[in-house]
Design a protein around this motif. Structure first.
Motif, PDB file in Angstrom:
ATOM      1  N   UNK A 539      37.911 -46.990   8.890  1.00 54.91           N
ATOM      2  CA  UNK A 539      37.916 -46.712   7.458  1.00 54.91           C
ATOM      3  C   UNK A 539      38.670 -45.425   7.145  1.00 54.91           C
ATOM      4  N   UNK A 540      39.483 -45.462   6.121  1.00 54.73           N
ATOM      5  CA  UNK A 540      40.137 -44.284   5.584  1.00 54.73           C
ATOM      6  C   UNK A 540      40.596 -44.619   4.170  1.00 54.73           C
ATOM      7  N   UNK A 541      40.311 -43.730   3.234  1.00 53.78           N
ATOM      8  CA  UNK A 541      40.660 -44.034   1.844  1.00 53.78           C
ATOM      9  C   UNK A 541      39.821 -45.176   1.313  1.00 53.78           C
ATOM     10  N   UNK A 542      40.482 -46.208   0.781  1.00 54.05           N
ATOM     11  CA  UNK A 542      39.786 -47.333   0.163  1.00 54.05           C
ATOM     12  C   UNK A 542      39.801 -48.595   1.016  1.00 54.05           C
ATOM     13  N   UNK A 543      40.028 -48.448   2.307  1.00 54.15           N
ATOM     14  CA  UNK A 543      40.051 -49.636   3.161  1.00 54.15           C
ATOM     15  C   UNK A 543      40.118 -49.269   4.630  1.00 54.15           C
ATOM     16  N   UNK A 544      40.596 -50.214   5.431  1.00 47.41           N
ATOM     17  CA  UNK A 544      40.695 -50.021   6.883  1.00 47.41           C
ATOM     18  C   UNK A 544      42.147 -50.193   7.313  1.00 47.41           C
ATOM     19  N   UNK A 545      42.705 -49.154   7.894  1.00 49.38           N
ATOM     20  CA  UNK A 545      44.070 -49.250   8.391  1.00 49.38           C
ATOM     21  C   UNK A 545      44.115 -50.072   9.683  1.00 49.38           C
ATOM     22  N   UNK A 546      45.291 -50.570  10.023  1.00 47.51           N
ATOM     23  CA  UNK A 546      45.444 -51.310  11.270  1.00 47.51           C
ATOM     24  C   UNK A 546      45.538 -50.366  12.465  1.00 47.51           C
ATOM     25  N   UNK A 547      46.498 -49.428  12.427  1.00 53.79           N
ATOM     26  CA  UNK A 547      46.695 -48.509  13.546  1.00 53.79           C
ATOM     27  C   UNK A 547      47.013 -47.115  13.001  1.00 53.79           C
ATOM     28  N   UNK A 548      46.372 -46.117  13.603  1.00 54.54           N
ATOM     29  CA  UNK A 548      46.655 -44.731  13.236  1.00 54.54           C
ATOM     30  C   UNK A 548      46.898 -43.910  14.495  1.00 54.54           C
ATOM     31  N   UNK A 549      47.917 -43.043  14.469  1.00 55.97           N
ATOM     32  CA  UNK A 549      48.165 -42.089  15.531  1.00 55.97           C
ATOM     33  C   UNK A 549      47.931 -40.698  14.962  1.00 55.97           C
ATOM     34  N   UNK A 550      46.846 -40.071  15.415  1.00 59.36           N
ATOM     35  CA  UNK A 550      46.483 -38.742  14.950  1.00 59.36           C
ATOM     36  C   UNK A 550      46.960 -37.721  15.964  1.00 59.36           C
ATOM     37  N   UNK A 551      47.807 -36.757  15.578  1.00 57.44           N
ATOM     38  CA  UNK A 551      48.375 -35.818  16.557  1.00 57.44           C
ATOM     39  C   UNK A 551      47.316 -34.929  17.183  1.00 57.44           C
ATOM     40  N   UNK A 552      47.494 -34.621  18.459  1.00 54.72           N
ATOM     41  CA  UNK A 552      46.572 -33.737  19.175  1.00 54.72           C
ATOM     42  C   UNK A 552      46.974 -32.273  19.043  1.00 54.72           C
ATOM     43  N   UNK A 553      48.197 -32.024  18.571  1.00 54.09           N
ATOM     44  CA  UNK A 553      48.670 -30.656  18.408  1.00 54.09           C
ATOM     45  C   UNK A 553      49.142 -30.440  16.970  1.00 54.09           C
ATOM     46  N   UNK A 554      48.927 -29.248  16.471  1.00 58.78           N
ATOM     47  CA  UNK A 554      49.375 -28.920  15.112  1.00 58.78           C
ATOM     48  C   UNK A 554      50.897 -28.970  15.038  1.00 58.78           C
ATOM     49  N   UNK A 555      51.381 -29.454  13.910  1.00 59.21           N
ATOM     50  CA  UNK A 555      52.814 -29.524  13.707  1.00 59.21           C
ATOM     51  C   UNK A 555      53.418 -30.880  13.966  1.00 59.21           C
ATOM     52  N   UNK A 556      52.710 -31.716  14.749  1.00 63.35           N
ATOM     53  CA  UNK A 556      53.209 -33.064  15.002  1.00 63.35           C
ATOM     54  C   UNK A 556      52.844 -33.969  13.828  1.00 63.35           C
ATOM     55  N   UNK A 557      53.641 -35.007  13.572  1.00 66.02           N
ATOM     56  CA  UNK A 557      53.331 -35.899  12.451  1.00 66.02           C
ATOM     57  C   UNK A 557      52.213 -36.876  12.791  1.00 66.02           C
ATOM     58  N   UNK A 558      51.539 -37.355  11.750  1.00 66.09           N
ATOM     59  CA  UNK A 558      50.601 -38.453  11.900  1.00 66.09           C
ATOM     60  C   UNK A 558      51.309 -39.768  11.591  1.00 66.09           C
ATOM     61  N   UNK A 559      50.797 -40.848  12.143  1.00 74.03           N
ATOM     62  CA  UNK A 559      51.448 -42.154  11.987  1.00 74.03           C
ATOM     63  C   UNK A 559      50.427 -43.167  11.474  1.00 74.03           C
ATOM     64  N   UNK A 560      50.810 -43.959  10.487  1.00 79.20           N
ATOM     65  CA  UNK A 560      50.009 -45.090  10.022  1.00 79.20           C
ATOM     66  C   UNK A 560      50.854 -46.356  10.125  1.00 79.20           C
ATOM     67  N   UNK A 561      50.270 -47.408  10.701  1.00 75.10           N
ATOM     68  CA  UNK A 561      50.991 -48.663  10.870  1.00 75.10           C
ATOM     69  C   UNK A 561      50.138 -49.798  10.314  1.00 75.10           C
ATOM     70  N   UNK A 562      50.687 -50.553   9.384  1.00 74.17           N
ATOM     71  CA  UNK A 562      50.016 -51.738   8.848  1.00 74.17           C
ATOM     72  C   UNK A 562      50.816 -52.960   9.287  1.00 74.17           C
TER      73      UNK A 562
END
Length: 619
Positions: A539-562
Motif C-alpha cells: 500500500x502507498x497513497x490510494x492503492x497498491x503499487x506493483x513494484x517499488x525500488x527504495x534506495x538504501x543510500x541518500x541521493x539515489x532515486x526511487x523507482x515505481x513500476x506499474x
C-alpha cells in the motif's frame, strides 16, 4: 446501524499491523469496537488512536542504566542467561517433565533458538561439579515447585551438535562426526577411572576418546557411551543431538546421501530405539526425515513440527516478549515496524517473530534489514526451483504479490522427493521458514492442507533475492548492469530494448501466458539490481503499487513500476497500455511512501507486455 470495518481494513487505513489494532481494541482504546466471535469490528469513521507508548528519546532520558548486551550468536545457556538479554524459555522444561516422552524431536527453521534451548535442557538436567541451579533460580521454572526442581542436576548427559558438519565427501563427514564423539567422550573422563565399568567398556571408551573407531564402531557409540554412564551413575543418561539433519542435507547435495542415511539409521537405532540405558532423548533439526526409516519402528518418538501446538512458544519470540524487549532497549515506538519485518510466523497456534532478525534489528540501531537471509545455504530451494513447472512458478510469484493459496503439506518431506515431485517445494518452504500456514486442516492421508502466505516483509525481500533470482541464469551480468543503468537514469528506450532482448532470447513462449509471469520476471530482474530494497504489491497513497525500488543510500532515486499485460496487442494499443500504467501511478499517488521516506527523485515506469513484446512509458 453504523458501518463497521474489520481489523485488517483498519490496519490498512492506519498503516499499522493487524496485531496492533487488535491490541488497541482489547485495551479499550478504540471507541465503539465490538467483538463478534473471534473477530473485532470497528466503526468505519474511527480515527487512528494517538500513540501513547513511550518514545525512544523520552525513554533514554529517564533510563540511564547500562543495558545488557544483545545475544547475537550466543548459544551457551549459562552465558546467555547471566550476561546477555535473555528471554526466559525455561517453562519448556516444565512442559517436558509433565509429559515425559521417551524421545522428542523438535523441527524448526534455522536460527530459531534450537541450539540455545538444547543447551538449556543440558544445563538443567546434567550432573555437574558446579551448582548449575544458580542459572535457574531467577527463572520461571524455579517457581513451579519442588517437583520440577528435583530434576535439576539429576542426570548425566550426552550432548552432540551436528550444526557445523558440512563437508563435500562422506569421508570428511565421518571424520567430523567421529571427532565430535571423541570430544564428548573425553568430557566424561570419570568413566575411565570408574570401578563400575569393566575393562572391555574402558577400551571402548579409549577408542572413542582417541577417535580411532571404524564406521561400524561409531554407529554403536551412543549405545556404548550411554551404557557406561548408566553403570557409573546408576541413573540412565539423557541424549541430546542438535541439528541432526545437517549432515543429511549436505549428503544429498554432495551425492553421499545413501551413506549418511545408513550411518544415521544405525546410530539412532542404537541410541534411541529400545535403549534400556536411556532416560530421555532430544533431537532438533529443520526436517523430520522420518520416511527414510532413520527412526524406523521408534514408537517412543514424539514429533513437534511447525504445525504442532506443543512447545510452540519456545522457539522464536512471542509478541509480548518482543514488546518487552523493545521497551527495554528504548524502542517501543518501533514495534509496528518490527511486526512488519519480522513477525508473521505461526508455529501451531502461536504467532512468532524471527528471533535472529529481531536481535539484529536492535543491534543495528533499529534499521530494518533482511538479516536472516545470510545465515545459511538455500541450495535445496534453488534445486527445487530448477525443477519447477509454470504452475509452481506462477504460484510463487503470486505470493510476492500478497496472495495466498491452499496446498498439501507433508511435514515429513525428504530430500529425494525434490526431483521426483517438485510440488514438495511448498512443504520445504514451510518447514524451512519461507512460508506461513494461515489455516491448517488435517488431510485424509494424515498430513495437512494449509493455506499459505509469506510471513513478513523480510521474507518477501528474501524471495526477491533468492527465489526469483533463478532468472540470474538467464540474464548475463552485462545485461543486468545495462538494465540498472537504464532504470536509474530514466532511459526508457534503453530499458525497453533490454527487456525486449531478454524476452526474445531467454523466455519460452509458454512462460508468457499470464500476468503473474511478467510480474515475477520484473521482480526477479529488479532483485539483481543493487542499491535498493525491492518491494511488491504494498500500500502507498490510494492503492497498491506493483513494484517499488527504495534506495538504501541518500541521493539515489526511487523507482515505481506499474505492469499491464494483454494478449495479442497491436503496437499502438501496447503503447497506450503502458501510458495507462504510468497514469495509474500518478492517479493513485504511489509515490507517497517514497516521498515520506525523504526520497527526492522518483522515476515512474509504466510497463506493458503482450507476448514477447514490451512497451515502456516513463514519467
Amino acid at each position: 446501524m453504523a458501518e463497521m470495518i474489520s481489523v485488517r481494513e483498519a490496519a490498512m487505513r492506519w498503516n499499522i499491523t493487524e496485531r496492533r489494532v487488535a491490541t488497541l481494541c482489547k485495551n479499550g482504546r478504540i471507541a465503539g469496537a465490538e467483538k463478534q466471535g473471534n473477530r473485532w469490528l470497528i466503526p468505519a469513521d474511527t480515527q487512528k488512536p494517538a500513540d501513547q507508548r513511550l518514545k525512544t528519546g523520552a525513554f533514554r532520558k529517564t533510563e540511564r542504566a547500562p543495558k545488557l548486551p544483545l545475544p547475537i550468536g550466543v548459544s551457551n545457556y549459562c552465558l546467555a542467561s547471566s550476561e546477555y538479554y535473555y528471554i526466559d524459555k525455561t517453562m519448556m522444561i516444565k512442559d517436558f517433565i509433565d509429559e515425559r516422552p521417551m524421545v522428542t524431536l523438535f523441527t524448526r527453521p534455522r536460527r530459531f533458538g534450537k541450539t540455545l534451548n538444547m543447551d538449556m535442557l543440558r544445563t538443567y538436567f546434567e550432573k555437574s561439579d558446579k551448582d548449575t541451579s544458580v542459572y535457574f533460580r531467577d527463572k520461571k521454572i524455579w517457581a513451579c515447585g519442588q517437583k520440577y526442581r528435583d530434576y535439576q542436576g539429576k542426570y548425566s548427559v550426552i550432548f552432540l551438535t551436528f550444526k557445523d558438519v558440512k563437508f563435500d565427501t562422506w569421508e570428511e563427514t565421518f571424520a567430523a562426526i567421529r571427532d565430535i564423539f571423541a570430544k564428548e567422550t573425553r568430557r566424561h573422563k570419570e568413566l575411565l577411572a570408574s570401578d563400575k565399568c569393566d575393562e572391555y567398556s574402558k577400551k571402548t571408551y579409549e577408542k572413542l576418546a582417541d577417535g580411532k573407531v571404524s564406521e561400524v564402531e561409531l554407529a554403536s557409540a551412543l549405545l556404548d557411551l550411554s551404557a557406561m554412564l548408566h553403570k557409573h551413575y546408576a541413573v540412565a543418561p539423557i541424549i541430546i543431538i542438535d541439528e541432526y539433519d545437517t549432515p543429511i542435507q549436505q549428503g544429498y547435495q554432495k551425492d553421499y546421501y545413501d551413506k549418511v542415511i545408513r550411518f544415521m539409521r544405525n546410530l539412532f537405532s542404537g541410541g534411541f530405539k529400545d535403549n534400556q540405558h536411556l532416560s530421555f532423548g532430544f533431537l532438533t533439526g529443520i526436517l523430520r526425515v522420518a520416511k527414510e526409516s532413520i527412526f524406523s519402528e521408534m514408537n517412543n518418538l514424539s514429533i513437534n513440527s511447525v504445525l504442532d501446538n506443543k512447545y510452540s512458544a519456545y522457539f522464536g519470540f512471542t509478541a509480548d516478549e518482543v514488546m518487552e524487549m523493545a521497551e527495554y532497549y528504548g524502542a517501543a515506538d518501533k514495534y509496528d515496524e518490527i511486526c512488519q519485518w519480522y513477525d508473521g510466523y505461526r508455529f501451531g497456534k502461536t504467532e512468532i517473530f524471527n528471533p535472529w532478525s529481531v536481535v539484529n534489528y536492535f543491534s543495528n540501531e533499529c534499521e530494518p534489514r533482511p538479516f536472516w537471509v545470510s545465515t545459511g545455504s538455500n541450495d535445496i530451494i534453488g534445486e527445487v526451483l530448477a525443477q519447477a513447472d509454470e504452475e509452481i512458478y506462477n504460484r510463487l510469484t503470486s505470493l510476492v504479490n500478497g496472495e495466498t493459496f491452499t496446498t498439501f503439506i507433508d511435514t515429513g518431506v525428504i530430500y529425494p522427493q525434490i526431483k521426483s515431485n517438485p510440488s514438495t517445494i511448498y512443504s520445504f518452504l514451510l518447514v524451512t521458514g519461507y512460508l506461513k500456514a494461515l489455516k491448517t486442516t488435517p488431510s485424509f492421508s494424515g498430513d495437512f492442507m494449509c493455506e499459505v502466505s509469506l510471513p513478513n516483509r523480510e521474507i518477501s525481500l528474501v524471495y526477491n533475492k533468492e527465489i526469483l533470482q533463478r532468472l540470474e541464469n538467464l540474464i548475463p551480468p552485462s545485461t543486468a548492469i545495462s538494465v540498472q543503468e537504464a532504470i536509474f537514469s530514466g532511459d526508457n528506450a534503453r530499458l525497453k530494448a533490454q527487456i525486449q532482448t531478454l524476452l526474445t532470447q531467454s523466455v519460452s513462449s509458454f512462460d508468457t501466458a499470464g500476468e503473474n509471469f511478467y510480474h515475477g520476471f520484473m521482480l526477479g530482474l529488479c532483485a539483481l539490481l543493487g542499491g535498493a530494497f525491492v518491494t511488491s504489491n504494498r500500500e502507498s497513497g490510494d492503492g497498491r503499487y506493483d513494484i517499488q525500488l527504495k534506495p538504501t543510500q541518500k541521493g539515489l532515486p526511487g523507482i515505481l513500476i506499474e505492469l499491464k499485460a494483454e494478449k495479442n496487442c497491436s503496437d499502438e494499443k501496447l503503447k497506450k497500455l503502458s501510458e495507462t500504467a504510468l497514469q495509474q501511478i500518478n492517479d493513485k499517488k504511489y509515490e507517497t511512501e517514497l516521498t515520506t521516506a525523504g526520497v527526492r527523485t522518483i522515476y515512474k515506469y509504466g510497463v506493458a507486455f503482450s507476448g514477447k513484446k514490451v512497451e515502456v512509458a516513463v514519467g
